[in-house]
Write a protein that holds these residues in place. Structure first.
Motif, PDB file in Angstrom:
ATOM      1  N   VAL A 294       0.777  -1.225   0.007  1.00 26.80           N
ATOM      2  CA  VAL A 294      -0.049   0.059  -0.097  1.00 26.80           C
ATOM      3  C   VAL A 294       1.080   1.192  -0.148  1.00 26.80           C
ATOM      4  N   VAL A 295       0.568   2.140  -0.920  1.00 27.80           N
ATOM      5  CA  VAL A 295       1.195   3.391  -0.960  1.00 27.80           C
ATOM      6  C   VAL A 295       0.252   4.629  -0.620  1.00 27.80           C
ATOM      7  N   SER A 296       0.428   5.295   0.225  1.00 23.60           N
ATOM      8  CA  SER A 296      -0.740   6.174   0.799  1.00 23.60           C
ATOM      9  C   SER A 296      -0.455   7.529  -0.136  1.00 23.60           C
ATOM     10  N   ASP A 297       0.673   8.024  -0.550  1.00 20.22           N
ATOM     11  CA  ASP A 297       0.992   8.979  -1.383  1.00 20.22           C
ATOM     12  C   ASP A 297       0.500   9.206  -2.715  1.00 20.22           C
ATOM     13  N   ARG A 298      -0.213  10.072  -3.103  1.00 19.70           N
ATOM     14  CA  ARG A 298      -0.683  10.248  -4.490  1.00 19.70           C
ATOM     15  C   ARG A 298       0.288  10.674  -5.709  1.00 19.70           C
ATOM     16  N   GLN A 299       1.424  10.990  -5.173  1.00 17.80           N
ATOM     17  CA  GLN A 299       2.474  11.287  -6.067  1.00 17.80           C
ATOM     18  C   GLN A 299       3.894  10.737  -5.567  1.00 17.80           C
TER      19      GLN A 299
ATOM     20  N   LEU B 129      12.698   7.317  -9.180  1.00 19.19           N
ATOM     21  CA  LEU B 129      11.454   7.506 -10.201  1.00 19.19           C
ATOM     22  C   LEU B 129      10.585   8.244  -9.715  1.00 19.19           C
ATOM     23  N   LYS B 130      10.322   9.623 -10.520  1.00 12.41           N
ATOM     24  CA  LYS B 130       9.245  10.538  -9.893  1.00 12.41           C
ATOM     25  C   LYS B 130       8.054  10.320 -10.967  1.00 12.41           C
ATOM     26  N   LEU B 131       6.904  10.729 -10.440  1.00 14.79           N
ATOM     27  CA  LEU B 131       5.765  10.755 -11.444  1.00 14.79           C
ATOM     28  C   LEU B 131       5.470  12.036 -11.769  1.00 14.79           C
ATOM     29  N   ALA B 132       5.039  12.244 -13.057  1.00  9.89           N
ATOM     30  CA  ALA B 132       4.897  13.671 -13.525  1.00  9.89           C
ATOM     31  C   ALA B 132       3.595  14.245 -12.748  1.00  9.89           C
ATOM     32  N   ALA B 133       2.634  13.475 -12.272  1.00  6.93           N
ATOM     33  CA  ALA B 133       1.291  13.924 -11.958  1.00  6.93           C
ATOM     34  C   ALA B 133       0.908  12.924 -10.792  1.00  6.93           C
ATOM     35  N   GLU B 134      -0.154  13.412  -9.928  1.00  9.19           N
ATOM     36  CA  GLU B 134      -0.779  12.651  -8.748  1.00  9.19           C
ATOM     37  C   GLU B 134      -1.516  11.413  -9.683  1.00  9.19           C
ATOM     38  N   MET B 135      -1.404  10.029  -8.760  1.00 10.85           N
ATOM     39  CA  MET B 135      -1.941   9.134  -9.137  1.00 10.85           C
ATOM     40  C   MET B 135      -3.457   8.970  -8.738  1.00 10.85           C
TER      41      MET B 135
ATOM     42  N   TYR C  33       6.519  -5.586 -10.002  1.00 11.57           N
ATOM     43  CA  TYR C  33       6.441  -5.076  -8.497  1.00 11.57           C
ATOM     44  C   TYR C  33       5.071  -4.244  -8.346  1.00 11.57           C
ATOM     45  N   ASP C  34       4.038  -4.740  -7.676  1.00  9.24           N
ATOM     46  CA  ASP C  34       2.793  -4.194  -7.633  1.00  9.24           C
ATOM     47  C   ASP C  34       2.702  -3.619  -6.323  1.00  9.24           C
ATOM     48  N   PHE C  35       1.736  -2.349  -6.431  1.00  8.54           N
ATOM     49  CA  PHE C  35       1.269  -1.520  -5.390  1.00  8.54           C
ATOM     50  C   PHE C  35      -0.224  -1.192  -5.522  1.00  8.54           C
ATOM     51  N   ARG C  36      -0.689  -0.638  -4.480  1.00  3.90           N
ATOM     52  CA  ARG C  36      -2.074  -0.215  -4.633  1.00  3.90           C
ATOM     53  C   ARG C  36      -1.874   1.275  -3.739  1.00  3.90           C
ATOM     54  N   ILE C  37      -2.823   2.128  -4.633  1.00  8.24           N
ATOM     55  CA  ILE C  37      -3.277   3.489  -3.745  1.00  8.24           C
ATOM     56  C   ILE C  37      -4.628   3.282  -3.315  1.00  8.24           C
ATOM     57  N   PRO C  38      -4.859   3.365  -2.139  1.00  6.25           N
ATOM     58  CA  PRO C  38      -6.251   3.162  -1.552  1.00  6.25           C
ATOM     59  C   PRO C  38      -7.070   4.562  -1.795  1.00  6.25           C
ATOM     60  N   GLU C  39      -8.298   4.378  -1.745  1.00 11.46           N
ATOM     61  CA  GLU C  39      -9.228   5.552  -1.782  1.00 11.46           C
ATOM     62  C   GLU C  39      -9.019   6.655  -0.535  1.00 11.46           C
TER      63      GLU C  39
END
Length: 141
Positions: free
Chosen positions: A23-28, A93-99, A135-141
Motif C-alpha cells: 500500500v502506497v498512501s502518497d498520491r505522487q 523514479l518521479k511521477l509527473a502527476a498525482e495518481m 512489482y505491484d502496489f495499490r493506492i487506496p481511496e
C-alpha cells in the motif's frame, strides 16, 4: 458471427489476488528501484492494472487481425515517470502527476519463455507464457 481472422486477440498477464499487499498512501510517490546488472530504469514500465474478479490483469501483446501482432503493454495503461540515477544500479523514479486510487505495477518484460516472476502468471488465449518482473502496489481511496 465469424471475423475471418480480421479481429485481434490479446495476450494478458495477471497477478493473483484482488489487490496488492503493498500500500502506497502518497498520491505522487517517489520510488527507488535497484536494477539488474546491465539494466536501467528505462527497462521498466509503470502501468495501471485492471481488476477482474479475484485477480488483476494487464495486456502484454496482441496478435492476428489485419495489423499482425504487437508486443508490449497498452499505451493507455502506461503512466509517465522520470528517472534519475541515484547510485550504483539504483534509480529514483518521479511521477509527473498525482495518481488516482487503484492497482498499479512496475513491469519489466524479458522476452523469455517462462512464467512470470513473483505472484504473477502468464495468461494467454494462445496458450503461451510471458516472462518478466512485476512489482505491484495499490493506492487506496
Amino acid at each position: 458471427m465469424f471475423t475471418y481472422g480480421l479481429r485481434n486477440e490479446h495476450w494478458d498477464a495477471y497477478l493473483d489476488g484482488p489487490q496488492s499487499k503493498n500500500v502506497v498512501s502518497d498520491r505522487q510517490p517517489v520510488f527507488y528501484i535497484y536494477v539488474p546488472d546491465g539494466g536501467g530504469a528505462s527497462d521498466y514500465t509503470l502501468i495501471s492494472l485492471e481488476k477482474k474478479g479475484n485477480r488483476r490483469e494487464f495486456q502484454i501483446g496482441s496478435f492476428g487481425g489485419i495489423t499482425g501482432g504487437k508486443s508490449g503493454v497498452k499505451r493507455d495503461k502506461e503512466i509517465a515517470f522520470t528517472a534519475e540515477h541515484a547510485g550504483i544500479r539504483t534509480y529514483r523514479l518521479k511521477l509527473a502527476a498525482e495518481m488516482k486510487p487503484g492497482e498499479y505495477a512496475f513491469f519489466m518484460g524479458t522476452g523469455q519463455q517462462s512464467t512470470m516472476a513473483g505472484d504473477s502468471t502468464g495468461g494467454a488465449r494462445s496458450g503461451g507464457a510471458a516472462s518478466g518482473r512485476v512489482y505491484d502496489f495499490r493506492i487506496p481511496e
